[in-house]
Design an enzyme around this catalytic site. Structure first.
Site, PDB file in Angstrom:
ATOM      1  N   ARG A   8      -2.555  10.336  11.026  1.00 22.01           N
ATOM      2  CA  ARG A   8      -1.355   9.570  11.407  1.00 22.01           C
ATOM      3  C   ARG A   8      -0.549  10.194  12.555  1.00 22.01           C
ATOM      4  NH1 ARG A   8       2.585   8.284   8.684  1.00 22.01           N
ATOM      5  NH2 ARG A   8       2.589   6.126   9.326  1.00 22.01           N
TER       6      ARG A   8
ATOM      7  N   GLY B  69       0.854  -1.183   0.000  1.00 23.62           N
ATOM      8  CA  GLY B  69       0.000   0.000   0.000  1.00 23.62           C
ATOM      9  C   GLY B  69       0.893   1.236   0.000  1.00 23.62           C
TER      10      GLY B  69
ATOM     11  N   CYS C 254     -10.462  20.328  18.634  1.00 25.16           N
ATOM     12  CA  CYS C 254     -10.410  20.443  20.086  1.00 25.16           C
ATOM     13  C   CYS C 254      -9.835  19.189  20.733  1.00 25.16           C
ATOM     14  CB  CYS C 254     -11.806  20.723  20.613  1.00 25.16           C
ATOM     15  SG  CYS C 254     -12.532  22.097  19.744  1.00 25.16           S
TER      16      CYS C 254
ATOM     17  N   TYR D  81      -2.841   6.120   3.802  1.00 23.60           N
ATOM     18  CA  TYR D  81      -3.486   6.264   5.110  1.00 23.60           C
ATOM     19  C   TYR D  81      -3.665   7.737   5.477  1.00 23.60           C
ATOM     20  CZ  TYR D  81      -1.850   1.477   4.949  1.00 23.60           C
ATOM     21  OH  TYR D  81      -1.591   0.198   4.538  1.00 23.60           O
TER      22      TYR D  81
HETATM   23  N1  LLP Z   1      -1.884  -6.477   3.727  1.00 22.85           N
HETATM   24  C1  LLP Z   1      -2.495  -6.527   4.908  1.00 22.85           C
HETATM   25  C2  LLP Z   1      -3.149  -7.761   5.331  1.00 22.85           C
HETATM   26  C3  LLP Z   1      -2.503  -5.381   5.748  1.00 22.85           C
HETATM   27  O1  LLP Z   1      -3.102  -5.426   6.918  1.00 22.85           O
HETATM   28  C4  LLP Z   1      -1.871  -4.190   5.297  1.00 22.85           C
HETATM   29  C5  LLP Z   1      -1.873  -2.988   6.128  1.00 22.85           C
HETATM   30  C6  LLP Z   1      -1.255  -4.192   4.033  1.00 22.85           C
HETATM   31  C7  LLP Z   1      -1.283  -5.345   3.275  1.00 22.85           C
HETATM   32  C8  LLP Z   1      -0.581  -2.980   3.454  1.00 22.85           C
HETATM   33  O2  LLP Z   1       0.511  -2.573   4.198  1.00 22.85           O
HETATM   34  P1  LLP Z   1       1.499  -1.408   3.668  1.00 22.85           P
HETATM   35  O3  LLP Z   1       2.235  -1.939   2.455  1.00 22.85           O
HETATM   36  O4  LLP Z   1       0.696  -0.232   3.327  1.00 22.85           O
HETATM   37  O5  LLP Z   1       2.402  -1.180   4.810  1.00 22.85           O
HETATM   38  N2  LLP Z   1      -2.702   3.174   9.203  1.00 22.85           N
HETATM   39  C9  LLP Z   1      -1.328   2.781   9.414  1.00 22.85           C
HETATM   40  C10 LLP Z   1      -0.951   1.552   8.622  1.00 22.85           C
HETATM   41  C11 LLP Z   1      -1.852   0.387   8.893  1.00 22.85           C
HETATM   42  C12 LLP Z   1      -1.562  -0.781   7.995  1.00 22.85           C
HETATM   43  C13 LLP Z   1      -2.630  -1.786   8.097  1.00 22.85           C
HETATM   44  N3  LLP Z   1      -2.441  -2.912   7.270  1.00 22.85           N
HETATM   45  C14 LLP Z   1      -0.423   3.970   9.094  1.00 22.85           C
HETATM   46  O6  LLP Z   1      -0.937   5.019   8.731  1.00 22.85           O
HETATM   47  O7  LLP Z   1       0.787   3.871   9.239  1.00 22.85           O
END
Ligand code: LLP
Length: 404
Positions: free
Chosen positions: A307, A270, A338, A367
């Site tokens: 974040r 992602g 707030c 995100y």
């Molecule tokens: N696959 C699964 C099963 C996941 O749970 C996630 C992310 C991804 C792929 C993608 O991960 P990435 O390549 O984006 O690291 N909100 C948080 C990140 C939460 C990630 C949740 N799962 C932030 O803003 O850092």
């Protein structure tokens, strides 16, 4: 993104002009950066030709997903909504994997009806639920089982998913049981072992460890998996001088793991695809001094970009127009909400700023908008895509009437 004649640009668009024309706060994406990221990702793993499934949760803008689809990527989804948007963007169902610990029967039904590549199950109960639904539909469903490899991703605790205390996946013992269960099921075809140990990972060693664990588990399970889904998690540099993930070493570890095996690798990236493609453009509303601090109150807040408040994440801030005069005091950039956690970052030696100046918060493509909310009843920002000199609104700014 660069300064030309002291004006910050995304591709050929001048940020200051975008702010004037479209108002603030505004998410602004670069098509070229997106394309470069996809190409880099593909190149880094070209020797194993993986299936790359974009993690929709990181960014749910349908226009961006359509562009990502054009690059040939599939999708990793975690809810019915995400599956619907991936399909609506035209992603081939045979390139879609469905992850998540709590898929409802409605979601499983929908996934089966749309014949997606894999449902990656995360518990015994879920396997049984998938089997029950498949039986009623008189069909066979391709599934993966998510293993919890008990591997520390060495990232923020809040975004770590592969340790035994985390809710994700099943341990090795249950994994073996489920493999046996699936072997004997008429309605379930086991195709995949999946893992995902966390997000914003900058060290390849946890991945290496994870691969060792998977290797051992596969040996013990005595099962040939057509797919090994390694999840996502590849980190990006939010701050200057942070180390970079060594893709070469990760790729090498995968190649070693694949020796003597025929499995196809799936990735679910992602952040590494979309994270550095966008900035959040914002205007300074007020500047407020007290004895200890210089608060710069901007019109973007934690509802627009969660974040920092949620994880203590740091995003760099840049001015839209560069000036030479540096501020003598540190600036604390905060939003109007707030909550004391509604603050972005504190910067020393930033250029001197004035009320109404435009600034940008960097690297908010992943995100950012997808975690945004209407807290304090604030409408969500507009989203804009820059492609060379072309400026396209890819999501309109919410209006108060949409949320009241
Ligand atoms: N696959 C699964 C099963 C996941 O749970 C996630 C992310 C991804 C792929 C993608 O991960 P990435 O390549 O984006 O690291 N909100 C948080 C990140 C939460 C990630 C949740 N799962 C932030 O803003 O850092």
């Amino acid at each position: 993104m660069k300064f030309i004649n002291n004006k910050l640009r995304i591709e050929n668009a001048i940020i200051q002009n975008i702010a004037q024309r479209y108002n603030t706060p505004a998410y602004c994406y670069s098509y070229k950066q997106l394309k470069d990221n996809v190409n880099h990702f593909k190149k880094n793993f070209s020797s194993i030709s993986p299936l790359i499934c974009f993690a929709i949760k990181s960014n749910t803008n349908i226009n961006l997903i359509k562009e990502i689809k054009k690059f040939g990527l599939g999708a990793d989804v975690v809810s019915m909504g995400e599956l619907m948007i991936a399909l609506k963007a035209g992603i081939n169902p045979k390139k879609i994997v469905f992850s998540g610990v709590g898929k409802t029967s409605k979601e499983i039904n929908y996934a089966i009806d749309n014949k997606i590549l894999l449902i990656n199950a995360e518990s015994k109960s879920e396997i049984k639920e998938i089997e029950k639904i498949a039986k009623i539909k008189k069909t066979q469903v391709q599934v993966g089982i998510r293993l919890n490899p008990n591997t520390d991703a060495k990232t923020l605790n809040q975004i770590s998913t592969g340790k035994k205390e985390n809710k994700f996946g099943v341990n090795d013992k249950i994994f073996y049981e489920l493999v046996e269960y699936c072997k004997n099921s008429k309605n379930i075809t086991l195709k995949c072992l999946s893992v995902h140990i966390g997000s914003q990972i900058l060290d390849y060693k946890p991945y290496e460890k994870m691969l060792k664990v998977i290797g051992n588990v596969i040996k013990k399970a005595k099962f040939n998996f057509e797919y090994i889904d390694l999840g996502g998690g590849m980190g990006i540099s939010y701050e200057k001088n942070t180390k970079k993930l060594n893709y070469k070493k990760y790729n090498l570890a995968i190649k070693k793991f694949l020796k003597g095996r025929k499995s196809k690798i799936i990735f679910e990236p992602g952040r590494s695809i979309i994270g550095n493609t966008a900035v959040l453009i914002s205007k300074i509303i007020y500047i407020k001094r007290n004895n200890v601090k210089n608060f710069v109150i901007i019109d973007a807040a934690m509802n627009d970009l969660m974040r920092p408040a949620l994880y203590g994440a740091v995003h760099q801030i840049l001015p839209a127009i560069k000036k030479n005069k540096k501020s003598k005091r540190a600036y604390e950039f905060v939003g109007p909400i707030c909550e004391s956690t509604d603050k972005f970052t504190t910067i020393k030696n930033f250029q001197e700023v004035n009320e109404k100046d435009i600034i940008v918060i960097r690297d908010v493509g992943a995100y950012g908008m997808s975690l945004s909310s209407n807290y304090n009843l604030r409408p969500k920002p507009i989203e804009i895509l820059i492609k060379g000199s072309k400026i396209k609104v890819i999501k309109k700014r919410q209006k108060h009437k949409d949320i009241i």
